[in-house]
Structures are given as structure tokens and as C-alpha cells.
Design a protein around this motif. Sequence first.
Motif, PDB file in Angstrom:
ATOM      1  N   CYS A   1       3.695  -5.837   0.676  1.00 38.17           N
ATOM      2  CA  CYS A   1       3.619  -5.104  -0.586  1.00 38.17           C
ATOM      3  C   CYS A   1       4.988  -4.694  -1.122  1.00 38.17           C
ATOM      4  O   CYS A   1       5.227  -4.786  -2.324  1.00 38.17           O
ATOM      5  N   ASN A   2       5.892  -4.264  -0.256  1.00 33.11           N
ATOM      6  CA  ASN A   2       7.174  -3.833  -0.806  1.00 33.11           C
ATOM      7  C   ASN A   2       8.107  -4.992  -1.101  1.00 33.11           C
ATOM      8  O   ASN A   2       9.174  -4.802  -1.653  1.00 33.11           O
ATOM      9  N   LYS A   3       7.693  -6.230  -0.793  1.00 28.25           N
ATOM     10  CA  LYS A   3       8.457  -7.421  -1.164  1.00 28.25           C
ATOM     11  C   LYS A   3       7.901  -8.099  -2.420  1.00 28.25           C
ATOM     12  O   LYS A   3       8.534  -8.981  -2.982  1.00 28.25           O
ATOM     13  N   ALA A   4       6.717  -7.696  -2.839  1.00 28.59           N
ATOM     14  CA  ALA A   4       6.017  -8.392  -3.920  1.00 28.59           C
ATOM     15  C   ALA A   4       6.671  -8.173  -5.286  1.00 28.59           C
ATOM     16  O   ALA A   4       7.263  -7.127  -5.541  1.00 28.59           O
ATOM     17  N   ILE A   5       6.548  -9.185  -6.137  1.00 23.20           N
ATOM     18  CA  ILE A   5       7.141  -9.196  -7.472  1.00 23.20           C
ATOM     19  C   ILE A   5       6.024  -9.120  -8.507  1.00 23.20           C
ATOM     20  O   ILE A   5       5.015  -9.818  -8.392  1.00 23.20           O
ATOM     21  N   ALA A   6       6.197  -8.294  -9.530  1.00 24.81           N
ATOM     22  CA  ALA A   6       5.219  -8.198 -10.618  1.00 24.81           C
ATOM     23  C   ALA A   6       5.158  -9.534 -11.357  1.00 24.81           C
ATOM     24  O   ALA A   6       6.196 -10.140 -11.649  1.00 24.81           O
ATOM     25  N   TYR A   7       3.933  -9.983 -11.674  1.00 24.50           N
ATOM     26  CA  TYR A   7       3.714 -11.337 -12.190  1.00 24.50           C
ATOM     27  C   TYR A   7       2.562 -11.316 -13.194  1.00 24.50           C
ATOM     28  O   TYR A   7       1.447 -10.942 -12.848  1.00 24.50           O
TER      29      TYR A   7
ATOM     30  N   ASN B   1      -6.161  -6.519  -2.297  1.00 25.38           N
ATOM     31  CA  ASN B   1      -6.484  -5.108  -2.053  1.00 25.38           C
ATOM     32  C   ASN B   1      -6.398  -4.755  -0.570  1.00 25.38           C
ATOM     33  O   ASN B   1      -6.050  -3.633  -0.216  1.00 25.38           O
ATOM     34  N   GLY B   2      -6.706  -5.718   0.298  1.00 26.97           N
ATOM     35  CA  GLY B   2      -6.580  -5.494   1.737  1.00 26.97           C
ATOM     36  C   GLY B   2      -5.143  -5.226   2.140  1.00 26.97           C
ATOM     37  O   GLY B   2      -4.881  -4.366   2.992  1.00 26.97           O
ATOM     38  N   ASN B   3      -4.199  -5.966   1.535  1.00 29.00           N
ATOM     39  CA  ASN B   3      -2.776  -5.712   1.805  1.00 29.00           C
ATOM     40  C   ASN B   3      -2.412  -4.284   1.431  1.00 29.00           C
ATOM     41  O   ASN B   3      -1.705  -3.595   2.180  1.00 29.00           O
ATOM     42  N   LEU B   4      -2.875  -3.840   0.258  1.00 33.29           N
ATOM     43  CA  LEU B   4      -2.569  -2.479  -0.189  1.00 33.29           C
ATOM     44  C   LEU B   4      -3.131  -1.450   0.781  1.00 33.29           C
ATOM     45  O   LEU B   4      -2.453  -0.484   1.138  1.00 33.29           O
ATOM     46  N   GLU B   5      -4.386  -1.664   1.227  1.00 29.70           N
ATOM     47  CA  GLU B   5      -5.011  -0.720   2.156  1.00 29.70           C
ATOM     48  C   GLU B   5      -4.297  -0.710   3.500  1.00 29.70           C
ATOM     49  O   GLU B   5      -4.052   0.356   4.069  1.00 29.70           O
ATOM     50  N   GLU B   6      -3.934  -1.896   4.016  1.00 25.84           N
ATOM     51  CA  GLU B   6      -3.228  -1.983   5.303  1.00 25.84           C
ATOM     52  C   GLU B   6      -1.896  -1.249   5.260  1.00 25.84           C
ATOM     53  O   GLU B   6      -1.467  -0.673   6.259  1.00 25.84           O
ATOM     54  N   GLU B   7      -1.249  -1.298   4.121  1.00 28.79           N
ATOM     55  CA  GLU B   7       0.084  -0.701   3.995  1.00 28.79           C
ATOM     56  C   GLU B   7       0.043   0.679   3.333  1.00 28.79           C
ATOM     57  O   GLU B   7       1.077   1.231   2.980  1.00 28.79           O
ATOM     58  N   ASN B   8      -1.186   1.190   3.131  1.00 25.71           N
ATOM     59  CA  ASN B   8      -1.383   2.525   2.563  1.00 25.71           C
ATOM     60  C   ASN B   8      -0.601   2.690   1.257  1.00 25.71           C
ATOM     61  O   ASN B   8       0.120   3.665   1.070  1.00 25.71           O
ATOM     62  N   MET B   9      -0.760   1.700   0.372  1.00 22.10           N
ATOM     63  CA  MET B   9      -0.040   1.710  -0.894  1.00 22.10           C
ATOM     64  C   MET B   9      -1.048   1.727  -2.047  1.00 22.10           C
ATOM     65  O   MET B   9      -2.069   1.051  -2.004  1.00 22.10           O
ATOM     66  N   THR B  10      -0.738   2.496  -3.076  1.00 22.60           N
ATOM     67  CA  THR B  10      -1.580   2.538  -4.264  1.00 22.60           C
ATOM     68  C   THR B  10      -1.120   1.473  -5.261  1.00 22.60           C
ATOM     69  O   THR B  10      -0.005   0.963  -5.158  1.00 22.60           O
ATOM     70  N   ILE B  11      -1.966   1.170  -6.222  1.00 21.45           N
ATOM     71  CA  ILE B  11      -1.597   0.208  -7.269  1.00 21.45           C
ATOM     72  C   ILE B  11      -0.374   0.706  -8.062  1.00 21.45           C
ATOM     73  O   ILE B  11       0.539  -0.076  -8.311  1.00 21.45           O
ATOM     74  N   PRO B  12      -0.304   1.988  -8.475  1.00 22.05           N
ATOM     75  CA  PRO B  12       0.914   2.440  -9.171  1.00 22.05           C
ATOM     76  C   PRO B  12       2.179   2.290  -8.312  1.00 22.05           C
ATOM     77  O   PRO B  12       3.234   1.926  -8.830  1.00 22.05           O
ATOM     78  N   GLU B  13       2.068   2.551  -7.009  1.00 22.96           N
ATOM     79  CA  GLU B  13       3.223   2.338  -6.132  1.00 22.96           C
ATOM     80  C   GLU B  13       3.585   0.860  -6.073  1.00 22.96           C
ATOM     81  O   GLU B  13       4.761   0.497  -6.107  1.00 22.96           O
ATOM     82  N   GLN B  14       2.557  -0.021  -6.011  1.00 26.07           N
ATOM     83  CA  GLN B  14       2.801  -1.457  -5.980  1.00 26.07           C
ATOM     84  C   GLN B  14       3.471  -1.916  -7.265  1.00 26.07           C
ATOM     85  O   GLN B  14       4.365  -2.755  -7.246  1.00 26.07           O
TER      86      GLN B  14
END
Length: 192
Positions: free
Chosen positions: A7-13, A67-80
Motif C-alpha cells: 500500500c505505501n508503494k502504490a501509485i494513484a492511477y 481491499n484485502g491489502n488495505l485491511e492487512e496493512e491497516n490503511m484507510t482509503i484516504p491514507e492510500q
Amino acid sequence: MIEGTVCNKAIAYLKPIIHDNDQSLLNDEVLELSHEESIAELPFNDDLIINFVYEVEDFEYFLYVNNGNLEEENMTIPEQRHYGIDNLIERANEYNLQIQEYETGCYGLILDGNFEASLILIDNLWEDSLKHYITNNFIVAIPSRDVLVFCDSQSEQAIEELKRTIQSVWEDGDHLLTNKLLIRSGGKWEYR
């Protein structure tokens, strides 16, 4: 690229939304995904969404954050979204974002062939870095992921060139996004 988790490596697309009346764009089989398997997304407008992708296998291809990646990494969509925009900015710097000036008063942004249209998501780019290229509002064409052309909202000649660009790309392009022009007003993008 930021080292660490998916998640913290992902690029907005930017991606197009497939509406119910666009089912012809889908294969015959529709895959049902669980919530965890579904691609993480944010709305951009009525036709486009923001997804998040990350590079794998020595930059040979991209995978979508789900969404599973976000849950595993305890990240919200706004944080992503925050990480995604920061990583897009980093990519623009890493790949040496260039501005191409055309005789018609249009300008194109050239990056890497994947994220040009997504550059519309970087507010500082439009509010600061590119502001001196126009005197009024920005008009932008993003017909596909690898095309972003802009001009001043008061330049009819340049706007006609944007429309021709859309038509040209739309005829046989791939990774299509929208055949509509967008205008930036009050820090927001809307259809012209």
C-alpha cells in the motif's frame, strides 16, 4: 519509490468506470470478487475512478491494491490516496516529467506512458508548477492513460486542438479514459 508494504508503494492511477450500459466492454464472463479481493477505489467523477497500482518483478508489470491489502496493512482509503499521490509525484520526478509545447497553444505532459493522465490528480502541479502556462482556467484532455494535453480555457484554437486530440486517440487508442474535456475551477476538475 517508497520502500515497504504494497500500500505505501502504490501509485494513484485513473481508470474508467464501466457503467451498466457499457457491459459490451466486459468479457462474456463476469467475475464475482469478495470484498477483500475487490480493487480499492475512490470516485473521481461520474466516469472515472482512482485505483492504486504497484510495480512488481523488477518493474515489468503493475498489480492493483485491493481491499484485502488495505485491511492487512491497516490503511484507510484516504491514507492510500495520500500515499498514491505522493508516489505519483515521486514517479514524475524520477521519470523527469516533461512539458511539450505545441504551436496551437496546447501543452502536453510526458512521463512514462502509464501515468500521464493520472497527473491530473496532483493539485500542486496545477496550482503552482503549471500555473504560469495559462492566464485563466485549465482545460484538459485525458483521452487515454498516456495522454494529457492542456490549454487555457479562453483559447478557442487550443480547445479545438484538444478536441482533435481526443478524437484521434479515441479512434484506435487503448487504455481509454474519457472523450470529454475537463476544466479546473476552484481547485476541482469538472466536465466542460
